[in-house]
Structures are given as structure tokens and as C-alpha cells.
Design an enzyme around this catalytic site. Structure first.
Site, PDB file in Angstrom:
ATOM      1  N   LYS A   1       0.810  -1.216   0.000  1.00 56.56           N
ATOM      2  CA  LYS A   1       0.000   0.000   0.000  1.00 56.56           C
ATOM      3  C   LYS A   1       0.847   1.272   0.000  1.00 56.56           C
ATOM      4  O   LYS A   1       0.350   2.350  -0.332  1.00 56.56           O
ATOM      5  CB  LYS A   1      -0.952   0.015   1.200  1.00 56.56           C
ATOM      6  CG  LYS A   1      -0.303   0.150   2.554  1.00 56.56           C
ATOM      7  CD  LYS A   1      -1.333   0.107   3.663  1.00 56.56           C
ATOM      8  CE  LYS A   1      -0.705   0.223   5.037  1.00 56.56           C
ATOM      9  NZ  LYS A   1      -0.025   1.513   5.251  1.00 56.56           N
ATOM     10  N   ASP A   2       2.138   1.173   0.351  1.00 53.85           N
ATOM     11  CA  ASP A   2       3.019   2.349   0.366  1.00 53.85           C
ATOM     12  C   ASP A   2       3.678   2.617  -0.977  1.00 53.85           C
ATOM     13  O   ASP A   2       4.348   3.652  -1.137  1.00 53.85           O
ATOM     14  CB  ASP A   2       4.128   2.159   1.410  1.00 53.85           C
ATOM     15  CG  ASP A   2       3.601   2.113   2.826  1.00 53.85           C
ATOM     16  OD1 ASP A   2       2.526   2.691   3.076  1.00 53.85           O
ATOM     17  OD2 ASP A   2       4.255   1.495   3.690  1.00 53.85           O
TER      18      ASP A   2
ATOM     19  N   ARG B   1      -7.677   8.623   4.904  1.00 55.38           N
ATOM     20  CA  ARG B   1      -8.768   7.687   4.599  1.00 55.38           C
ATOM     21  C   ARG B   1      -9.531   7.317   5.868  1.00 55.38           C
ATOM     22  O   ARG B   1     -10.779   7.428   5.913  1.00 55.38           O
ATOM     23  CB  ARG B   1      -8.188   6.422   3.954  1.00 55.38           C
ATOM     24  CG  ARG B   1      -9.212   5.289   3.759  1.00 55.38           C
ATOM     25  CD  ARG B   1      -8.516   4.036   3.219  1.00 55.38           C
ATOM     26  NE  ARG B   1      -7.486   3.560   4.120  1.00 55.38           N
ATOM     27  CZ  ARG B   1      -7.674   2.661   5.095  1.00 55.38           C
ATOM     28  NH1 ARG B   1      -8.867   2.131   5.277  1.00 55.38           N
ATOM     29  NH2 ARG B   1      -6.680   2.280   5.858  1.00 55.38           N
ATOM     30  N   ARG B   2      -8.829   6.869   6.893  1.00 56.64           N
ATOM     31  CA  ARG B   2      -9.507   6.476   8.120  1.00 56.64           C
ATOM     32  C   ARG B   2     -10.249   7.647   8.752  1.00 56.64           C
ATOM     33  O   ARG B   2     -11.398   7.502   9.211  1.00 56.64           O
ATOM     34  CB  ARG B   2      -8.487   5.890   9.103  1.00 56.64           C
ATOM     35  CG  ARG B   2      -7.933   4.542   8.663  1.00 56.64           C
ATOM     36  CD  ARG B   2      -6.727   4.136   9.476  1.00 56.64           C
ATOM     37  NE  ARG B   2      -6.220   2.825   9.059  1.00 56.64           N
ATOM     38  CZ  ARG B   2      -4.973   2.418   9.253  1.00 56.64           C
ATOM     39  NH1 ARG B   2      -4.097   3.212   9.850  1.00 56.64           N
ATOM     40  NH2 ARG B   2      -4.605   1.224   8.843  1.00 56.64           N
TER      41      ARG B   2
ATOM     42  N   ARG C   1       1.390   9.829  15.113  1.00 52.45           N
ATOM     43  CA  ARG C   1       2.431   9.315  14.223  1.00 52.45           C
ATOM     44  C   ARG C   1       3.240   8.261  14.980  1.00 52.45           C
ATOM     45  O   ARG C   1       3.150   8.131  16.199  1.00 52.45           O
ATOM     46  CB  ARG C   1       3.358  10.443  13.748  1.00 52.45           C
ATOM     47  CG  ARG C   1       2.674  11.502  12.894  1.00 52.45           C
ATOM     48  CD  ARG C   1       2.324  11.003  11.495  1.00 52.45           C
ATOM     49  NE  ARG C   1       3.512  10.583  10.773  1.00 52.45           N
ATOM     50  CZ  ARG C   1       3.634   9.421  10.125  1.00 52.45           C
ATOM     51  NH1 ARG C   1       2.645   8.561  10.111  1.00 52.45           N
ATOM     52  NH2 ARG C   1       4.748   9.135   9.483  1.00 52.45           N
TER      53      ARG C   1
ATOM     54  N   ARG D   1       2.484   3.555  18.643  1.00 52.10           N
ATOM     55  CA  ARG D   1       1.095   4.013  18.753  1.00 52.10           C
ATOM     56  C   ARG D   1       0.358   3.273  19.863  1.00 52.10           C
ATOM     57  O   ARG D   1      -0.437   3.869  20.598  1.00 52.10           O
ATOM     58  CB  ARG D   1       0.375   3.835  17.418  1.00 52.10           C
ATOM     59  CG  ARG D   1       0.973   4.685  16.317  1.00 52.10           C
ATOM     60  CD  ARG D   1       0.154   4.632  15.044  1.00 52.10           C
ATOM     61  NE  ARG D   1       0.930   5.110  13.917  1.00 52.10           N
ATOM     62  CZ  ARG D   1       0.423   5.456  12.750  1.00 52.10           C
ATOM     63  NH1 ARG D   1      -0.876   5.386  12.556  1.00 52.10           N
ATOM     64  NH2 ARG D   1       1.198   5.872  11.770  1.00 52.10           N
TER      65      ARG D   1
ATOM     66  N   CYS E   1      -1.183   7.921  -2.505  1.00 48.83           N
ATOM     67  CA  CYS E   1      -1.404   6.925  -1.461  1.00 48.83           C
ATOM     68  C   CYS E   1      -2.184   7.478  -0.275  1.00 48.83           C
ATOM     69  O   CYS E   1      -2.620   6.716   0.586  1.00 48.83           O
ATOM     70  CB  CYS E   1      -0.073   6.332  -0.990  1.00 48.83           C
ATOM     71  SG  CYS E   1       1.015   7.513  -0.164  1.00 48.83           S
TER      72      CYS E   1
END
Length: 290
Positions: free
Chosen positions: A78-79, A121-122, A139, A145, A239
Site C-alpha cells: 500500500k506504500d 482515509r480512516r 504518528r 502508537r 497513497c
């Protein structure tokens, strides 16, 4: 054959690369590891968005592969930017891990928790799904996290929940028993294009590496990821677009392709089922308004 493998420097990147390195070693190759810190890893000043450009988590890796400093790259697919550097080829796309997103909450989270995420997106989708909840940015890698969630504070303010990709949590084998874990249904949040998938990438002149990894290549995953990235290309790429998209192969060989795009006004959705990949992408992109 000696093969130098490059990836980002996180523990998750190492875990993603381990099955490939083990496969190569089992075949008799000498495998060495080199990790890199990318511009995306260094960015700690705020949430990412579509203005940061392409290659945010891959540019330094691609430069090393192009120069011959490494022989093989292992990415979270996805990156990876839609336009890959000239002379690069896919070595393999292994079987995909769970592509969904999980909402992780502290046990003492209130009814409307403050949710931290770095993903556009989230953020956009969850604001529509949970309009009563406040949001903030976070971040850092997955363990960082989770540590901050357990501490319950960001920049001097409390927060109660975060959203992480299931694939990363599962690959790291993390203990979440002290947290409440809620897999988010696709009706609330479709995954990012290629979420949960891995791309192993090499130079076109290293067909020996492609052949060495042939046994790990999973064609159904590769096909689904290609469809998802084609939808991303159809809406203009990037992305950090607030796009969720997921392709799955159905019994009989047809594919179901679902996508959703979230903006300030709401969520636009598209879906199609059929055997012809190009037709599916065209229908879904049209449904999304492009």
C-alpha cells in the site's frame, strides 16, 4: 547466490521480510539484511495527506535498489507509488494477510472516544461512521502508537482509541488483551488499496531472484491488488487519497470489486462483479464519480 535485502527499519518491516529471506536461505542462498529510514518514517510533524507526494515511504529504498546497494526490496504494497521506477520488476507478491482495519480502545474509553489516526482515509470515513467522536492525529510505528494509547495522552490531551491495520498487528503477534478490539466492517471502512499485501521488488536484470521467489508468489493476491491500484489510478492516484477499495476472487473465477471515496459531503460507493478486470475498474471508477 548472495542477496542483499532492503526494507524500512521497523520491526514490522523485518517481520514482513522474514518469510522471503527464510525461503531464499532454504534454497541455499546467502541472504543479508539492510534497513532504511525513509522520509515518511522521519515525518512526525502532523498527519500525512495527499500533498506529501509519492514515494514517501519508498524513495530511499528505490534509490538503493537502482544503484545496486541492495538486490531485493520488501515493501508494504500500500506504500508503493503507482508509477514504479523504470527497470524495476515484481519478484513476488505473497499471500495477503487480513486487509481490514481494527479499532483499538482503552478499557476505560467513554461512549464517544477520542480517536487518533494519521490516515486521511480512516479519518474521513470514521467521521461519517462515528460523527459524535472527536479525532486527533498520531504518528509512529505500530508499537509506538499502542504505547501511546496505553498511556492515554497525546500532546498533553487525553485520547482513548486508535485505528491500525490488522495485518501489522497479526504479523507482529502483539498482545492486545488489555485493550478492546473491534474489527471495523467494510461498510464503515474499506481498506486502503493493497492493504495487507507485500511487494518484493528487484531489478529487471535479476531474473534469478524472481525465479528464486517463484514459490512464494500468490497470483490471486497479485490480481486483486492490481485491481485495487487500478481504481486508485482511475481517481488520480496518491497513497493518501481517502479511498477504500477491496477486490476478492469469487468461486468460479469472477471478481467482486468494491470501493468508496469519502469527502466532506459524504461517502460515494461503487461495486461490480464479473470476470473482466478492466470492465470492473471502469464501472467502479464511474460509480465514484470520475
Amino acid at each position: 547466490m548472495r542477496i542483499l535485502v532492503g526494507a524500512r527499519g521497523s520491526e514490522l518491516s523485518r517481520r514482513q521480510a522474514e518469510p522471503l529471506m527464510a525461503h531464499l536461505r532454504a534454497a541455499g542462498h546467502v541472504v543479508e539484511w539492510r534497513n532504511f529510514t525513509t522520509r515518511g518514517d522521519r515525518w512526525q510533524d502532523g498527519p500525512l495527506d495527499k500533498t506529501v507526494g509519492t514515494g514517501f515511504f519508498t524513495r530511499e529504498l528505490e534509490e538503493a535498489l537502482a544503484s545496486g546497494a541492495v538486490d531485493l526490496l520488501v515493501h508494504s504494497f500500500k506504500d508503493v507509488a503507482l508509477e514504479r521506477p523504470e527497470g524495476f520488476v515484481t519478484a513476488c507478491v505473497p499471500l495477503r494477510e487480513d486487509p481490514s482495519d481494527w479499532l483499538l480502545l482503552r478499557r476505560d474509553a467513554p461512549e464517544h472516544p477520542r480517536i487518533a489516526t494519521s490516515s486521511e482515509r480512516r479519518l474521513r470515513f470514521l467521521r461519517h461512521a462515528f460523527p459524535e467522536c472527536p479525532f486527533t492525529w498520531i504518528r509512529g510505528n505500530v508499537p509506538t502508537r499502542l504505547q501511546r494509547l496505553r498511556e492515554g495522552s497525546l500532546r498533553g490531551e487525553p485520547f482513548h482509541a486508535t485505528v491500525l491495520a490488522a495485518a501489522g498487528i497479526l504479523r507482529l503477534g502483539l498482545d492486545l488483551s488489555d485493550l478492546r478490539v473491534h474489527p471495523l466492517p467494510f461498510e464503515h471502512l474499506l481498506p486502503a488499496p493493497a492493504q495487507g499485501a507485500i511487494l518484493a521488488e528487484t531489478r529487471a536484470d535479476r531474473q534469478d531472484i524472481v525465479e528464486a521467489l517463484e514459490g512464494l508468489h500468490h497470483p490471486p493476491t497479485a490480481r486483486c491488488v492490481q485491481l485495487e491500484r487500478a481504481v486508485l489510478a482511475g481517481i488520480g492516484g496518491g497513497c493518501q487519497q481517502p479511498l477504500g477499495v477491496f477486490a476478492e476472487i469469487l468461486p468460479g473465477g469472477s471478481v467482486r470489486l468494491r470501493a468508496a471515496f469519502a469527502d466532506e459531503e459524504g461517502v460515494r460507493r461503487g461495486s461490480a462483479v464479473g470476470p473482466e478486470d478492466a470492465v470492473l475498474v471502469e464501472r467502479v471508477v464511474r460509480d465514484l464519480g470520475w
